[in-house]
Write a protein that holds these residues in place. Sequence first.
Motif, mmCIF file in Angstrom:
data_model
loop_
_atom_site.group_PDB
_atom_site.id
_atom_site.type_symbol
_atom_site.label_atom_id
_atom_site.label_comp_id
_atom_site.label_asym_id
_atom_site.label_seq_id
_atom_site.Cartn_x
_atom_site.Cartn_y
_atom_site.Cartn_z
ATOM 1 N N THR A 40 -2.632 -0.551 -0.011
ATOM 2 C CA THR A 40 -1.373 -1.025 -0.169
ATOM 3 C C THR A 40 -0.858 -1.485 -1.249
ATOM 4 O OG1 THR A 40 -1.785 -3.204 0.812
ATOM 5 C CG2 THR A 40 -1.214 -1.625 2.375
ATOM 6 N N ARG B 166 2.308 2.406 -3.852
ATOM 7 C CA ARG B 166 3.833 3.174 -3.905
ATOM 8 C C ARG B 166 3.642 4.520 -2.928
ATOM 9 N NH1 ARG B 166 2.544 1.724 -9.192
ATOM 10 N NH2 ARG B 166 1.614 3.811 -9.733
ATOM 11 N N GLU C 281 4.047 3.281 0.682
ATOM 12 C CA GLU C 281 5.475 2.535 1.035
ATOM 13 C C GLU C 281 6.361 3.781 1.056
ATOM 14 O OE1 GLU C 281 8.818 -0.027 -1.028
ATOM 15 O OE2 GLU C 281 6.866 0.145 -2.172
ATOM 16 N N SER D 178 5.344 5.747 4.415
ATOM 17 C CA SER D 178 5.776 5.028 5.642
ATOM 18 C C SER D 178 7.239 5.083 5.781
ATOM 19 C CB SER D 178 5.211 3.595 5.625
ATOM 20 O OG SER D 178 5.726 2.848 6.675
ATOM 21 N N LYS D 179 8.117 4.872 4.476
ATOM 22 C CA LYS D 179 9.560 5.111 4.847
ATOM 23 C C LYS D 179 10.197 6.379 5.446
ATOM 24 C CE LYS D 179 13.771 3.974 1.803
ATOM 25 N NZ LYS D 179 14.079 3.846 0.392
#
Length: 596
Positions: free
Chosen positions: A318, A324, A327, A330-331
Amino acid sequence: MMERAESGKKLYTRMRLWEFPDQYVVEPTDGSSGSSLAINRADGAMNLIDGVPECSSLRVPKIRSIFGVVGMLKLVAGSYMIVITERECVGSYLGHPIYKVISLNTLPCDHALNNSSAEQKKVEAEFSRLLKVAEKTSGLYFSYDTNLTLSAQRLNDLGDESKLLPLWRQAEPRFLWNNYMLEVLIDNKLDPFLLPIIQGSFHNFQTAIGRDIVDVTLIARRCTRRNGTRMWRRGADSDGYVANFVETEQIVQMNGFIASFVQVRGSIPLLWEQIVDLTYKPKCEIVRPEEAARVVERHFLDLRKKYGSVLAVDLINTHGGEGRLCENFSKAMQHIMSDDVRYLHFDFHQICGHVHFERLSILYEKIEDFLEKNGYLLLNEKGEKMKEQLGVVRTNCIDCLDRTNVTQSMIARRMLEIQLRRIGIFGAEETISSHPNFDESYKILWANHGDDSSLQYSGTPALKGDFVRFGQRTVQGIAKDGWNALARYYFNNFCDGTRQDSIDLLQGHYIVSMSREVAPSSQRGGLEAIASFPLALSLVVTGLFFATLSLRRVQYDFRHLFFSLMWAGISVGIAALVKANGRIFCNRPRLHKPRS
């Protein structure tokens, strides 16, 4: 059952290659009464003939045995046929012998080069060298009798009419390694010569549990859609196909029952890259982040069509570059998550560290409900489907090699225990660990599988392989991981560019023509004129060696501190110079225009 219906055109299993001055002749020698295949050595033209031409003092052929025709590639002026010259039987798949390719050989049909221009000859020579690299391709497997590109469940679901088709027509294109190379043979309707080949791994073993014989097979199928090497193939393309996508199937057979469980791995399905620049960990760059949601959606739509429900298990860190990617992944997943698509992040390094891999039980508890719901394939003694697999776990780390293999082996072990309990081989509390011989063979099975996948993508065996092989981390294993990490660094920077070119050529990702030449090398002067990547590495390593040597002698003579700093400074300076000059020494791919 799983038997393939008799095809009207069986594959030739053994052939004799006659190399005449003007043509090659491939003669079936397995008892078949089929025609021989003649290939013109001037232009690669093919035709079937009834017998081998007569020999004479002017046409003395070279004769040898071959075991399959891989396919044909056309370059600038010549065509090149690739054949299997050595094979090894490595086991059986659902009752059919499976062979591993031990040796490949390229047969040039390039007499037309005699009338070609100097530029054409130069370009042809460049591409011919890539074919020599291709001859060393590892992890190639084939069968003359059954379709290795399909899992047991998909093979069982084939209709009777499909089972009557030649093997190449039954094959799943994404796992057919020689798909592009077979096109010329397909156009010439040469079905008995059309041998489907997969790249991946194949391992199996048998063990006794009481009076029962349990046969366990592990087979990996590597996807060709975005095939390549570590660093040179990362992430996804705009269609959602990802690098290092591998379907792994574990099959267990006992007392007439067949059980199968499939998992997949693949690079993070975003548009991202790591540009090789001599740093140990090149920076992860996300390309066109605005397209992330669309690419992720296309990737998982494809997975749902092929496997049903999907659980994406993301094992990356993470923080830093991995953070990056995590993130953004996941988004993007938040837009497509549903009852059929789930996403779970599990920070492998944070939770398990480098030695506590038993903590993967925490992950299993989180995904156990998905595994119970989506199950596995189970066929009874009559070949009737008692249970089917309705979904798949998709696992990734950065390379989809080391953390991924440890995790997949844990999931597969738990699933195998469930299958053995269902069939009645295991009691309610019995596990694989209860049987030392079974346990040892099973660990070796998965360790070898991990090494095979890693060798094809990174050039080295898998890291963390000691845990998979022995059930615990060892000092020797950690030291070996350090060596393999350095070897990966070397291969990434020095060798994999050329290997990537070779892969792209074989897979048809690059189509050769004189309008798509080898990228011209720039004229360099000064340092660049004599620089090479291996030279850069040797200078850096030599500098660090003398720096370390001098540092050790500081306790005897303080002046050695100066020499240690000097050598360290030289090493850092060379590395910085290389990086600043934008991969001066880098082994970049020469193919710059991909297949449209």
